[in-house]
Design an enzyme around this catalytic site. Structure first.
Site, short mmCIF file in Angstrom:
data_model
loop_
_atom_site.label_atom_id
_atom_site.label_comp_id
_atom_site.label_asym_id
_atom_site.label_seq_id
_atom_site.Cartn_x
_atom_site.Cartn_y
_atom_site.Cartn_z
N ARG A 4 0.82 -1.21 0.00
CA ARG A 4 0.00 0.00 0.00
C ARG A 4 0.86 1.27 0.00
NH1 ARG A 4 -5.34 0.49 1.83
NH2 ARG A 4 -5.91 2.55 2.62
N HIS A 70 23.59 -19.96 4.91
CA HIS A 70 24.36 -18.71 4.83
C HIS A 70 24.04 -18.08 3.48
CE1 HIS A 70 27.67 -15.92 4.47
NE2 HIS A 70 28.07 -16.19 5.70
N THR A 95 35.48 -11.37 1.94
CA THR A 95 34.70 -11.76 3.11
C THR A 95 33.24 -11.41 2.78
OG1 THR A 95 36.56 -11.22 4.51
CG2 THR A 95 34.40 -11.24 5.58
N THR A 142 -0.59 32.18 17.08
CA THR A 142 0.38 31.60 18.01
C THR A 142 -0.42 30.97 19.13
OG1 THR A 142 0.56 33.70 19.19
CG2 THR A 142 2.19 33.28 17.47
N HIS A 143 0.00 29.82 19.59
CA HIS A 143 -0.75 29.04 20.60
C HIS A 143 -2.14 28.69 20.10
CE1 HIS A 143 2.41 30.50 23.30
NE2 HIS A 143 2.18 31.67 22.75
N GLN A 214 35.21 -5.26 10.01
CA GLN A 214 34.69 -6.19 8.99
C GLN A 214 33.60 -5.49 8.19
OE1 GLN A 214 32.05 -10.03 9.31
NE2 GLN A 214 34.17 -10.59 9.78
N SER A 265 -18.28 6.33 6.17
CA SER A 265 -19.28 5.35 5.74
C SER A 265 -20.65 5.71 6.31
CB SER A 265 -18.85 3.96 6.19
OG SER A 265 -18.70 3.94 7.60
N LYS A 270 -19.13 14.25 5.42
CA LYS A 270 -17.75 14.39 5.87
C LYS A 270 -16.75 14.52 4.73
CE LYS A 270 -16.30 13.13 9.73
NZ LYS A 270 -15.60 13.95 10.73
N GLU A 277 -3.41 13.31 7.44
CA GLU A 277 -3.34 12.46 8.63
C GLU A 277 -2.44 11.25 8.37
OE1 GLU A 277 -7.38 13.49 11.05
OE2 GLU A 277 -7.52 11.94 9.53
N GLU A 311 18.47 -3.80 9.91
CA GLU A 311 18.60 -3.09 8.63
C GLU A 311 17.75 -3.70 7.53
OE1 GLU A 311 22.75 -2.95 7.76
OE2 GLU A 311 23.09 -1.34 9.24
N ARG A 312 17.54 -5.00 7.61
CA ARG A 312 16.68 -5.62 6.60
C ARG A 312 15.29 -4.99 6.62
NH1 ARG A 312 18.65 -10.89 4.77
NH2 ARG A 312 20.43 -11.47 6.06
N VAL A 313 14.91 -4.46 7.79
CA VAL A 313 13.61 -3.81 7.90
C VAL A 313 13.71 -2.30 7.66
CG1 VAL A 313 11.69 -3.30 9.47
CG2 VAL A 313 12.81 -5.55 9.55
#
Ligand code: PZK
Length: 747
Positions: A4, A70, A95, A142-143, A214, A265, A270, A277, A311-313
């Site tokens: 998505r 591996h 390596t 402001t505020h 490494q 719905s 609306k 958002e 990191e894979r994520v």
């Protein structure tokens, strides 16, 4: 990342296939450099062909991984098998991390391109809508409480400049993560060498890690995710503004609503700010990922593997998400509807109380104490707010304020003028003319052509102007202004150049253009991008303007032709000066003394009315005068702190395509101004200076009759003059002149 929120271009960069493609690129480049590593051994030409043709499938690697457990080992097995006997060279001396981290750098670099382009596009979209609404008044809050009127364009301009800063941050963050390493198991090149690494990385177009373990140190990836999170925070600020402005009680801005779209719905009326958002929500995910990237920095010793799963994520997710959010924000800004009538109506909610500060100041100006004025205004503004009687009516019927110029106080012309000026970074153009200054980074990178191949469009005594044409994309027509090392005295050019003079002048112009951009827009685009190598350091790429036909001189001290005019008439340029001034004396206030632009011979001093006639626009000429004096005053104050008296100076202005007033030419250099050393300054005589005075003094003593041709300048006078120009540069900028050469890549 879920489908998505994934745009296909970014999604493709993070598939298993793309990841292994990047590994393949690294493995092949390494094989291509093996012969160098092994002193002639390594794959022969035929074997290299087989290696370049080696292939894999993700499925085959997955199946092999069930045996090896591996991923890189499985990949190497599959790739090697497909290359036949030559496959033995694949992964030789490497390596896994060499391949993983270098491949990751390739993937991140690829992701950076669409992301930085998207960031630029967002900046442009915001700038365009800001221009559209520079004169759309709305409440400044402001505020959450009404404060003073502002313009919707000014709000958007603030977001445009923030977006531009984020584009720059993203570009830098992606550049610093495009770094690879082939340094072995603990960074000691046990089976490779730094030279091998350098050659492989050069093939891949990546930078080299100074000291790797490494792995590539993870502060780089944390910096990238920090920049992405910050760009996301900017998008959330924008989204939050829209969400607020779409609230029923405010209703000044609406997200676009597609025909057929349903807001709820259950509640057919609306229209909800769902896009903003969503942006606000997903920006939170980016911040979470940045936090995880920070946790990844502290690996154990030469590495552990705690960072890898994270990191894979986070790397795919954050790059995919920022790309998605930027494009959502572009559509949001482009398509939102702005209800100007509603903005006006909301401005009236406080019945004029928004103007309280201006009433307060008017009362103080008229003679009230601040305290007394504050009490009067607070009382009346409160009544306006509470009772609904317009503040203006209350002021008109109150004896304490009846005599004020209420038209002036309740006028919003000033607000729109000032907001227009601010959003164009202080340009003094009229509101109709004003545009937010185009953020520099939106300019397309310019191609570099050799100086000799560029059309020469103007040539002065000591400099040339070339046409660069119009660069593709959004960039406008540009010129190349090149300062030579030639020097002229008494209107004649000497055959001897002053080495570095052109560079000093250009460096000083750039210094002043940068320092004064907030006072008035200028024509400078770049001192590097698009500058031919042979003109480095002495050339500027500038916007093509339509130049005004007057020279704009500002004088802070009475000297030169001004001193002569004053002696003869007591006035300069029609401005009467106090009696009894002495030569070189500082004037009570800087004066604006325009002159004509003469192609041949001397410019002729004119008065302000004549300048208005020549320019054909009084309001414009007023802004030229105000702007010139502001620029001079700022520069003279700065110079004075650095031991230089800026006695007078000459500016040239032009109008850009949008009709905005822009400062052109070289600025505030010893060629366009008088620079006097503050030490040794003495009224009642002419001053020594930081420019051609050295040459003039020598010419005076040499018996030259000051008529062309000008004689050659002896070596010692050349050296003395050069030293003075460089000293001028170093005093004004506070930096060694070498810094300028380094900055512009000058040999
Ligand atoms: C422009 N000159 C003077 C003459 C020079 C300079 N931004 C601009 N756009 C269009 N035209 C000019 C500029 C500027 N600045 C300035 N002539 C044209 C001039 C000879 C050599 F370097």
């Amino acid at each position: 990342m879920i489908a998505r929120y994934t745009r296909p271009e970014l999604g493709r960069l993070w598939t298993d296939e793309a990841r292994m493609d990047a590994w393949r690129e690294v493995e092949v480049a390494a094989c291509e450099e093996l012969a160098g590593l092994l002193g002639g051994d390594g794959p022969d030409a035929q074997e290299l062909d087989a290696i370049r043709a080696a292939s894999f499938t993700v499925d085959a690697v997955a199946e092999r991984e069930r045996v090896t457990d591996h991923d890189v080992a499985a990949f190497v097995d599959v790739l090697g098998a497909s290359a036949g006997a030559a496959g033995r060279w694949i992964h030789f001396g490497l390596t896994s991390s060499d391949v993983l981290d270098t491949g990751l750098a390739l993937q991140l670099r690829a992701a950076g391109e669409p992301i930085v382009a998207g960031a630029r596009e967002l900046t442009g979209t915001l700038a365009a809508r800001a221009r559209e609404h520079l004169r759309t008044l709305c409440a400044g809050r402001t505020h959450g409480v009404h404060a003073e009127p502002t313009s919707f364009g000014l709000k958007l301009a603030g977001f445009a400049f923030e977006a531009d800063r984020n584009a720059g941050r993203l570009e830098r963050a992606f550049a610093q993560v495009a770094v690879g390493a082939l340094s072995g198991a603990v960074g000691t090149y046990a089976a490779t060498s730094p030279e091998f690494e350098a050659r492989v990385l050069a093939r891949l177009g990546l930078d080299r890690e100074d000291v790797s373990t490494q792995v590539i140190p993870r502060d780089r990836h944390a910096e990238l995710l920090g920049a992405i999170a910050l760009a996301g925070a900017g998008l959330e600020r924008l989204a939050t503004e829209v969400r607020h402005l779409q609230r029923t009680e405010v209703r000044e801005v609406q997200e676009a609503f597609r025909a057929g779209q349903k807001g709820s719905s259950a509640m057919p009326h609306k229209r909800n700010p769902i896009k903003s958002e969503q942006i606000a929500g997903l920006a939170r995910v980016l911040r979470g990922n940045a936090q995880a990237a920070l946790e990844n920095v502290a690996l154990w010793h030469e590495r552990d593997i705690s960072h890898s799963s994270v990191e894979r994520v986070i790397l795919p997710d954050s790059t995919i998400l920022i790309d998605y959010l930027q494009h959502r924000a572009i559509a949001l800004v482009r398509d939102m509807t702005v209800d100007e009538a509603r903005m006006r109506a909301n401005l009236e909610l406080t019945h004029g109380a928004l103007f309280s500060q201006r009433v307060l100041l008017a009362l103080v100006e008229r003679g009230s104490s601040r305290d007394e004025a504050y009490r009067v205004v607070q009382e009346l503004a409160q009544r306006a707010w509470d009772e609904g009687t317009p503040l203006r009516e209350l002021l008109a019927s109150d004896e304490r304020s009846r005599d004020l110029d209420l038209d002036a106080i309740f006028s919003t012309t000033r607000t729109t003028c000032v907001t227009s000026r601010r959003s164009s970074r202080g340009s003094t153009g009229s509101p109709e003319r004003d545009r937010p200054r185009r953020p520099r980074r939106l300019l397309a990178s310019r191609q570099v052509t050799a100086l000799a191949d560029l059309p020469l469009i103007a040539s002065g005594k000591v400099r040339e102007m070339y046409d660069l044409g119009t660069a593709p994309e959004r960039a406008e027509a540009a010129l190349l202004m090149v300062a030579s090392d030639r020097i002229s005295t008494y209107d004649a050019v000497h055959p001897t150049p002053i080495p570095d003079k052109g560079r000093v002048l250009t460096g000083l112009s750039v210094f002043w253009f940068e320092r004064t951009a907030a006072i008035l827009a200028n024509h400078m685009l770049s001192a590097t991008d698009g500058v031919p190598t042979e003109a480095r350091g002495r050339a500027l790429v500038v916007r093509r303007l339509s130049m005004l036909p007057v020279e704009c001189v500002v004088r802070g001290h009475i000297t030169g032709s001004g001193w002569k005019d004053y002696q003869a008439t007591g006035a300069v340029s029609g401005i009467a000066l106090p009696a009894g001034l002495r030569e070189s004396e500082r004037l009570p206030e800087p004066i604006f003394t325009p002159s004509t632009k003469a192609d041949e011979g001397h410019d002729e001093a004119i008065d302000f009315e004549r300048a208005v006639e020549l320019v054909g626009d009084r309001a414009l000429m007023e802004r030229v005068r105000t702007g010139s004096i502001e620029l001079y005053s700022f520069a003279a104050a700065h110079a004075r702190e650095r031991g230089v008296i800026l006695a007078d100076t000459k500016f040239e202005f032009g109008l850009d395509d949008a009709g905005e007033l822009v400062l052109g030419d070289e600025v505030l250099t010893p060629d366009s101004s008088r620079y006097w050393p503050a030490d040794g300054f003495q009224v009642g005589r002419s001053q020594p200076s930081f420019d051609k005075q050295y040459v003039r003094d020598w010419a005076a003593a040499s018996g030259w009759d000051k008529l062309p041709p000008a004689p050659p300048i002896p070596d010692d006078v050349v050296a003395g003059t050069r030293a003075r120009y460089i000293e001028a540069y170093e005093r004004i900028t506070g930096e060694p002149f070498e810094r300028w050469l380094a900055r512009t890549g000058t040999e």
